[in-house]
Design a protein around this motif. Structure first.
Motif, PDB file in Angstrom:
ATOM      1  N   SER A   2      -0.792  -4.611  -7.097  1.00  0.00           N
ATOM      2  CA  SER A   2      -0.927  -5.646  -8.124  1.00  0.00           C
ATOM      3  C   SER A   2       0.298  -6.540  -8.214  1.00  0.00           C
ATOM      4  O   SER A   2       0.216  -7.654  -8.705  1.00  0.00           O
ATOM      5  CB  SER A   2      -1.186  -4.999  -9.483  1.00  0.00           C
ATOM      6  OG  SER A   2      -0.043  -4.257  -9.882  1.00  0.00           O
ATOM      7  N   ARG A   3       1.469  -6.060  -7.758  1.00  0.00           N
ATOM      8  CA  ARG A   3       2.687  -6.827  -7.977  1.00  0.00           C
ATOM      9  C   ARG A   3       3.307  -7.382  -6.706  1.00  0.00           C
ATOM     10  O   ARG A   3       4.038  -8.347  -6.753  1.00  0.00           O
ATOM     11  CB  ARG A   3       3.722  -5.965  -8.709  1.00  0.00           C
ATOM     12  CG  ARG A   3       3.263  -5.499 -10.080  1.00  0.00           C
ATOM     13  CD  ARG A   3       3.277  -6.647 -11.077  1.00  0.00           C
ATOM     14  NE  ARG A   3       4.625  -7.055 -11.385  1.00  0.00           N
ATOM     15  CZ  ARG A   3       5.396  -6.478 -12.313  1.00  0.00           C
ATOM     16  NH1 ARG A   3       4.950  -5.463 -13.014  1.00  0.00           N
ATOM     17  NH2 ARG A   3       6.605  -6.912 -12.539  1.00  0.00           N
ATOM     18  N   LEU A   4       3.071  -6.741  -5.595  1.00  0.00           N
ATOM     19  CA  LEU A   4       3.584  -7.263  -4.332  1.00  0.00           C
ATOM     20  C   LEU A   4       2.402  -7.587  -3.434  1.00  0.00           C
ATOM     21  O   LEU A   4       1.317  -7.022  -3.591  1.00  0.00           O
ATOM     22  CB  LEU A   4       4.504  -6.239  -3.650  1.00  0.00           C
ATOM     23  CG  LEU A   4       5.823  -5.912  -4.367  1.00  0.00           C
ATOM     24  CD1 LEU A   4       6.580  -4.821  -3.623  1.00  0.00           C
ATOM     25  CD2 LEU A   4       6.688  -7.156  -4.509  1.00  0.00           C
ATOM     26  N   ALA A   5       2.627  -8.499  -2.494  1.00  0.00           N
ATOM     27  CA  ALA A   5       1.527  -8.928  -1.629  1.00  0.00           C
ATOM     28  C   ALA A   5       2.035  -9.149  -0.216  1.00  0.00           C
ATOM     29  O   ALA A   5       3.241  -9.321   0.005  1.00  0.00           O
ATOM     30  CB  ALA A   5       0.900 -10.213  -2.178  1.00  0.00           C
ATOM     31  N   ASP A   6       1.132  -9.134   0.731  1.00  0.00           N
ATOM     32  CA  ASP A   6       1.495  -9.449   2.108  1.00  0.00           C
ATOM     33  C   ASP A   6       2.254 -10.765   2.165  1.00  0.00           C
ATOM     34  O   ASP A   6       1.841 -11.751   1.553  1.00  0.00           O
ATOM     35  CB  ASP A   6       0.225  -9.579   2.966  1.00  0.00           C
ATOM     36  CG  ASP A   6      -0.163  -8.266   3.635  1.00  0.00           C
ATOM     37  OD1 ASP A   6       0.732  -7.437   3.891  1.00  0.00           O
ATOM     38  OD2 ASP A   6      -1.362  -8.074   3.890  1.00  0.00           O
ATOM     39  N   GLY A   7       3.345 -10.779   2.912  1.00  0.00           N
ATOM     40  CA  GLY A   7       4.110 -12.009   3.075  1.00  0.00           C
ATOM     41  C   GLY A   7       5.201 -12.199   2.040  1.00  0.00           C
ATOM     42  O   GLY A   7       5.985 -13.142   2.138  1.00  0.00           O
ATOM     43  N   ASP A   8       5.261 -11.324   1.043  1.00  0.00           N
ATOM     44  CA  ASP A   8       6.332 -11.429   0.045  1.00  0.00           C
ATOM     45  C   ASP A   8       7.682 -11.116   0.687  1.00  0.00           C
ATOM     46  O   ASP A   8       7.792 -10.251   1.559  1.00  0.00           O
ATOM     47  CB  ASP A   8       6.102 -10.441  -1.109  1.00  0.00           C
ATOM     48  CG  ASP A   8       5.074 -10.942  -2.115  1.00  0.00           C
ATOM     49  OD1 ASP A   8       4.607 -12.095  -1.975  1.00  0.00           O
ATOM     50  OD2 ASP A   8       4.738 -10.174  -3.038  1.00  0.00           O
ATOM     51  N   ILE A   9       8.701 -11.819   0.218  1.00  0.00           N
ATOM     52  CA  ILE A   9      10.070 -11.568   0.665  1.00  0.00           C
ATOM     53  C   ILE A   9      10.875 -11.106  -0.542  1.00  0.00           C
ATOM     54  O   ILE A   9      10.821 -11.736  -1.602  1.00  0.00           O
ATOM     55  CB  ILE A   9      10.693 -12.851   1.262  1.00  0.00           C
ATOM     56  CG1 ILE A   9       9.892 -13.313   2.487  1.00  0.00           C
ATOM     57  CG2 ILE A   9      12.165 -12.622   1.621  1.00  0.00           C
ATOM     58  CD1 ILE A   9      10.246 -14.722   2.952  1.00  0.00           C
ATOM     59  N   LEU A  10      11.596  -9.998  -0.402  1.00  0.00           N
ATOM     60  CA  LEU A  10      12.438  -9.516  -1.491  1.00  0.00           C
ATOM     61  C   LEU A  10      13.885  -9.904  -1.210  1.00  0.00           C
ATOM     62  O   LEU A  10      14.431  -9.560  -0.160  1.00  0.00           O
ATOM     63  CB  LEU A  10      12.318  -7.993  -1.645  1.00  0.00           C
ATOM     64  CG  LEU A  10      11.045  -7.511  -2.355  1.00  0.00           C
ATOM     65  CD1 LEU A  10       9.866  -7.529  -1.399  1.00  0.00           C
ATOM     66  CD2 LEU A  10      11.250  -6.125  -2.955  1.00  0.00           C
ATOM     67  N   ALA A  11      14.479 -10.641  -2.140  1.00  0.00           N
ATOM     68  CA  ALA A  11      15.890 -11.015  -2.024  1.00  0.00           C
ATOM     69  C   ALA A  11      16.691 -10.069  -2.906  1.00  0.00           C
ATOM     70  O   ALA A  11      16.541 -10.063  -4.126  1.00  0.00           O
ATOM     71  CB  ALA A  11      16.095 -12.462  -2.462  1.00  0.00           C
ATOM     72  N   VAL A  12      17.522  -9.263  -2.268  1.00  0.00           N
ATOM     73  CA  VAL A  12      18.229  -8.185  -2.951  1.00  0.00           C
ATOM     74  C   VAL A  12      19.723  -8.490  -2.953  1.00  0.00           C
ATOM     75  O   VAL A  12      20.326  -8.696  -1.894  1.00  0.00           O
ATOM     76  CB  VAL A  12      17.973  -6.837  -2.238  1.00  0.00           C
ATOM     77  CG1 VAL A  12      18.674  -5.696  -2.958  1.00  0.00           C
ATOM     78  CG2 VAL A  12      16.476  -6.576  -2.116  1.00  0.00           C
ATOM     79  N   THR A  13      20.318  -8.527  -4.134  1.00  0.00           N
ATOM     80  CA  THR A  13      21.750  -8.798  -4.247  1.00  0.00           C
ATOM     81  C   THR A  13      22.546  -7.711  -3.535  1.00  0.00           C
ATOM     82  O   THR A  13      22.309  -6.521  -3.740  1.00  0.00           O
ATOM     83  CB  THR A  13      22.141  -8.852  -5.733  1.00  0.00           C
ATOM     84  OG1 THR A  13      21.337  -9.845  -6.371  1.00  0.00           O
ATOM     85  CG2 THR A  13      23.605  -9.189  -5.911  1.00  0.00           C
ATOM     86  N   SER A  14      23.499  -8.120  -2.705  1.00  0.00           N
ATOM     87  CA  SER A  14      24.237  -7.153  -1.877  1.00  0.00           C
ATOM     88  C   SER A  14      24.927  -6.088  -2.716  1.00  0.00           C
ATOM     89  O   SER A  14      25.120  -4.954  -2.264  1.00  0.00           O
ATOM     90  CB  SER A  14      25.261  -7.882  -1.007  1.00  0.00           C
ATOM     91  OG  SER A  14      26.269  -8.465  -1.802  1.00  0.00           O
ATOM     92  N   LYS A  15      25.289  -6.457  -3.937  1.00  0.00           N
ATOM     93  CA  LYS A  15      26.043  -5.527  -4.773  1.00  0.00           C
ATOM     94  C   LYS A  15      25.312  -4.196  -4.960  1.00  0.00           C
ATOM     95  O   LYS A  15      25.922  -3.126  -4.878  1.00  0.00           O
ATOM     96  CB  LYS A  15      26.307  -6.182  -6.140  1.00  0.00           C
ATOM     97  CG  LYS A  15      27.252  -5.395  -7.030  1.00  0.00           C
ATOM     98  CD  LYS A  15      27.400  -6.038  -8.400  1.00  0.00           C
ATOM     99  CE  LYS A  15      28.105  -7.365  -8.356  1.00  0.00           C
ATOM    100  NZ  LYS A  15      29.574  -7.239  -8.422  1.00  0.00           N
TER     101      LYS A  15
END
Lengths: 338, 338
Positions: free
Chosen positions: A42-55
């Motif tokens: 329900s919350r993520l989908a094919d093709g989604d990109i997750l941008a994760v702070t390096s910290k």
């Protein structure tokens, strides 16, 4: 160009995944992200990109180290000094770090960490991204991409932007060369650094103090699909310093040239001593000020004539080897002008 | 940090306004944008930011000029040469242009224009943005922001990104200094260049050849509201070159230093001639190659030792005056390290 499901109109959505708390060494980032993302379907989908702070990646990987001396930590992470500048609080060092990134203080972070410690960048941000991407894909069955982001300054323009220092499952460059414009002319120098643009878009809603270290970018599935044939990560974005017209600061290059000019002209001992002094690295603001005093009087206004090249071979382990970018990056460097 | 209407979760949306055709000199951009946006109440909303590709602004303003010699057009737009590099097709010039922007070829654009012409950037992109923003606000009654965007390369990293070269009704910098992190430490060097990050986000869906020169960014209304107290445009993003550690290329600075070193050491006529030759600007690839041959042999690998400073006073009209950024930018330059 991305299209929405109905094919009508390109649309990009960026939203945060709230609820990620303080991250500690050994934490399973993929599990934490999936927990706050809720049921994946329900919350993520094919093709989604997750941008994760390096910290938070650094914290999970235990890169928080005791540091009574932050300056020493910066020195330890430095492969090559690019430029230095003295200011009332000390000396800012722009360096190429072990990850191949040119940034202030080698990316050593003293904010949002416990007193008496500093946080180093992930040792290999692309490897971190690959591990996180693989875990998220395995758990969800979705074709996801992962970027690990950090905040940097840049020459010529004020303010800082987020860039991608690690990537997996996402094309970091969108090569438009060879395509033609509406008049049939070849677009020969357009290679969009899409991973950096995505990192910047994510920063717009993550903010710096908001406790939202993960954003989801939806609508760029073509960049996720594009890496099926090979995935070389964010390292592809690093320009080889030998091909960089701004590989060292203006004042540093001037000082090197000055010393060489004095030597070539057979200058006396005092002139050579002055030039070598100007290329010594300052360790305090006072030291830098003194070096500046001794630097050539024709030095461009507002610049410090202080630098030192630290050969990679001088550093214990982990130093970036020449040519690590491989031939593909060299091709980009050679053709893509500023 | 932006929140959606229900206050629940920061969310950013970016979508294009399709249907904008070829733009000609004298076209009313605001009317054209509103026509494709449809009824304003349904398609645009308070706080929306429109990112408009500079190319259509230039075309509407009649900045397409006959150019049998693109190189001359670049020279005419140049205030200061930053760095040059010879390549098989000619010489790439990185310069500061009349708008104060450091970019390749002074921003002179030869793609997507009629044969025998080139397109110059808007003469004053902030003024263009102000006019467009005022017209859009007047027609819709909405609190809108406008960014004018262009594509640039950057040192250290491959690929190009879009930046904001003009702005109206939008805060271009989000100053987080003085705020504290979760541990109560001051975040002293975080000034986010949000206008550039917005331009990059828009580029992700506009593409380069898609015929979608306008994108709408929704979800950053706080940046639109933030400029009520004063609106200084994208010029605030320009770092004063006197404060820039990378104001000229490494090879160019080296050559300047070399010449000064030779002079300081009382070098003979031949040494001085060599140094002054190295600072002459090349006009052809062959010329550049010859200058490179004459440059100091210790020149860092992969760099050209060719540059020329063109004092602003040498150029007819329109040259950027020193201090045009005003004291506020100087404050940012002074404190925000890379």
């Amino acid at each position: 160009m991305p299209f929405t499901a109905d094919g009508a109109r390109p649309r990009l959505e960026v939203f945060v995944l709230p609820g990620i708390g303080e991250i500690r060494a050994g934490d399973d980032l993929a599990a934490i992200i999936l927990a706050v993302a809720g049921p994946a379907a329900s919350r993520l989908a094919d093709g989604d990109i997750l941008a994760v702070t390096s910290k938070i990646v650094s914290k999970a990987e235990g890169r928080q180290v005791a540091a009574t001396d932050r300056e020493q930590a910066i020195t330890d992470e430095t492969v090559r000094v690019v430029a230095t500048r003295a200011h009332p609080g000390g000396v800012t060092r722009i360096v190429e770090n072990r990850q191949g990134l040119v940034m202030a203080a080698a990316g050593v972070d003293a904010s949002n960490v416990a007193e008496g410690t500093v946080l180093l960048l992930p040792a290999d941000p692309d490897a971190s991204a690959r591990a996180l991407c693989a875990a998220l894909r395995a758990a969800t069955g979705l074709e996801l991409g992962v970027l690990i982001t950090d905040t940097v300054g840049r020459p010529w323009r004020d303010g800082q932007t987020d860039i991608a220092i690690g990537a997996a499952g996402v094309a970091v460059l969108d090569d438009l060369r060879g395509t033609t414009d509406a008049h049939g002319r070849r677009l020969d120098v357009t290679v969009a650094a899409v991973a950096d643009e995505i990192a910047g878009a994510a920063d717009l809603i993550k903010g710096k103090t908001s406790g939202n270290p993960v954003a989801v970018i939806r609508g760029l599935g073509h960049l996720v699909a594009a890496v099926d044939a090979g995935d070389r990560g964010a390292r592809r974005l690093l320009r080889d310093s030998a091909n960089d017209m701004f590989r060292i600061g203006s004042a540093e290059a001037y000082a090197e040239g000055y010393a060489a000019g004095v030597a070539a002209a057979g200058g006396g001992a005092s002139a050579v001593a002055s030039a070598s002094g100007a290329t010594r690295e300052p360790t305090t603001a006072e030291d830098a000020a003194e070096l500046r005093e001794r630097a050539p009087s024709t030095l461009p206004k507002g610049q410090d004539a202080v630098t030192r090249e630290t050969p990679a071979g001088d550093l214990p382990g982990g130093a970036r080897s020449a040519g690590a970018n491989g031939p593909e990056v060299a091709t980009h460097s050679g053709s893509a002008s500023l």
